[in-house]
Design a protein around this motif. Structure first.
Motif, PDB file in Angstrom:
ATOM      1  N   ARG A   9       0.829  -1.203   0.000  1.00 44.63           N
ATOM      2  CA  ARG A   9       0.000   0.000   0.000  1.00 44.63           C
ATOM      3  C   ARG A   9       0.869   1.260   0.000  1.00 44.63           C
ATOM      4  NH1 ARG A   9      -3.242  -2.952   3.955  1.00 44.63           N
ATOM      5  NH2 ARG A   9      -5.237  -3.515   3.056  1.00 44.63           N
ATOM      6  N   HIS A  10       2.100   1.069   0.360  1.00 45.90           N
ATOM      7  CA  HIS A  10       2.979   2.228   0.488  1.00 45.90           C
ATOM      8  C   HIS A  10       3.557   2.643  -0.863  1.00 45.90           C
ATOM      9  CE1 HIS A  10       5.453   5.016   2.733  1.00 45.90           C
ATOM     10  NE2 HIS A  10       6.510   4.604   2.077  1.00 45.90           N
ATOM     11  N   CYS A  11       4.116   1.674  -1.578  1.00 43.50           N
ATOM     12  CA  CYS A  11       4.742   2.007  -2.861  1.00 43.50           C
ATOM     13  C   CYS A  11       4.061   1.299  -4.029  1.00 43.50           C
ATOM     14  CB  CYS A  11       6.230   1.656  -2.827  1.00 43.50           C
ATOM     15  SG  CYS A  11       6.574  -0.111  -2.736  1.00 43.50           S
ATOM     16  N   GLU A  12       3.011   0.532  -3.721  1.00 46.67           N
ATOM     17  CA  GLU A  12       2.218  -0.142  -4.741  1.00 46.67           C
ATOM     18  C   GLU A  12       2.990  -1.203  -5.507  1.00 46.67           C
ATOM     19  OE1 GLU A  12       0.441   2.827  -7.189  1.00 46.67           O
ATOM     20  OE2 GLU A  12      -1.029   3.364  -5.669  1.00 46.67           O
ATOM     21  N   LYS A  13       4.048  -1.669  -4.917  1.00 43.08           N
ATOM     22  CA  LYS A  13       4.776  -2.761  -5.557  1.00 43.08           C
ATOM     23  C   LYS A  13       4.060  -4.081  -5.308  1.00 43.08           C
ATOM     24  CE  LYS A  13       9.144  -5.274  -5.528  1.00 43.08           C
ATOM     25  NZ  LYS A  13       9.246  -5.265  -7.015  1.00 43.08           N
ATOM     26  N   SER A  14       4.023  -4.902  -6.332  1.00 44.53           N
ATOM     27  CA  SER A  14       3.447  -6.234  -6.178  1.00 44.53           C
ATOM     28  C   SER A  14       4.564  -7.253  -6.060  1.00 44.53           C
ATOM     29  CB  SER A  14       2.565  -6.574  -7.384  1.00 44.53           C
ATOM     30  OG  SER A  14       1.457  -5.720  -7.440  1.00 44.53           O
ATOM     31  N   PHE A  15       4.380  -8.182  -5.157  1.00 48.56           N
ATOM     32  CA  PHE A  15       5.415  -9.196  -4.980  1.00 48.56           C
ATOM     33  C   PHE A  15       4.781 -10.462  -4.448  1.00 48.56           C
ATOM     34  CE2 PHE A  15       5.646  -8.909  -0.336  1.00 48.56           C
ATOM     35  CZ  PHE A  15       5.077  -7.668  -0.111  1.00 48.56           C
ATOM     36  N   GLU A  16       5.530 -11.541  -4.586  1.00 49.22           N
ATOM     37  CA  GLU A  16       5.047 -12.825  -4.102  1.00 49.22           C
ATOM     38  C   GLU A  16       5.855 -13.226  -2.884  1.00 49.22           C
ATOM     39  OE1 GLU A  16       5.494 -15.403  -7.386  1.00 49.22           O
ATOM     40  OE2 GLU A  16       3.969 -14.403  -8.579  1.00 49.22           O
ATOM     41  N   GLU A  17       5.165 -13.857  -1.956  1.00 51.04           N
ATOM     42  CA  GLU A  17       5.843 -14.236  -0.727  1.00 51.04           C
ATOM     43  C   GLU A  17       5.389 -15.634  -0.318  1.00 51.04           C
ATOM     44  OE1 GLU A  17       7.941 -12.051   0.755  1.00 51.04           O
ATOM     45  OE2 GLU A  17       8.522 -13.440   2.322  1.00 51.04           O
TER      46      GLU A  17
END
Ligand SMILES: [Zn+2]
Length: 69
Positions: A9-17
């Protein structure tokens, strides 16, 4: 093993975890913010209670005119 997709929500980066525990705190790899939102699992499985209880004609169309059949 469940791999979830998150968006920050902060930088709108999408990532998988890879999440071993739902209590695990996931932080954004880019800005290290823990204010992330979990998206749908990449390896989606049928949602509980999501089974179709209606079959055929549920969408009000005919098999020849729509792509959902
Ligand atoms: Zn971020």
């Amino acid at each position: 093993m469940p791999i979830y997709e998150y968006s920050c929500r902060h930088c709108e980066k999408s990532f998988e975890e890879l999440v071993l525990s739902t209590a695990e705190v996931v932080a954004c790899p880019q800005c290290a913010s823990s204010d992330v939102k979990r998206e749908l699992s990449v390896f989606s499985s049928p949602a509980p209670g999501g089974e179709k209880t209606t079959s055929g004609g549920g969408c009000g169309c005919t098999p020849s005119t729509c792509g959902c059949h």
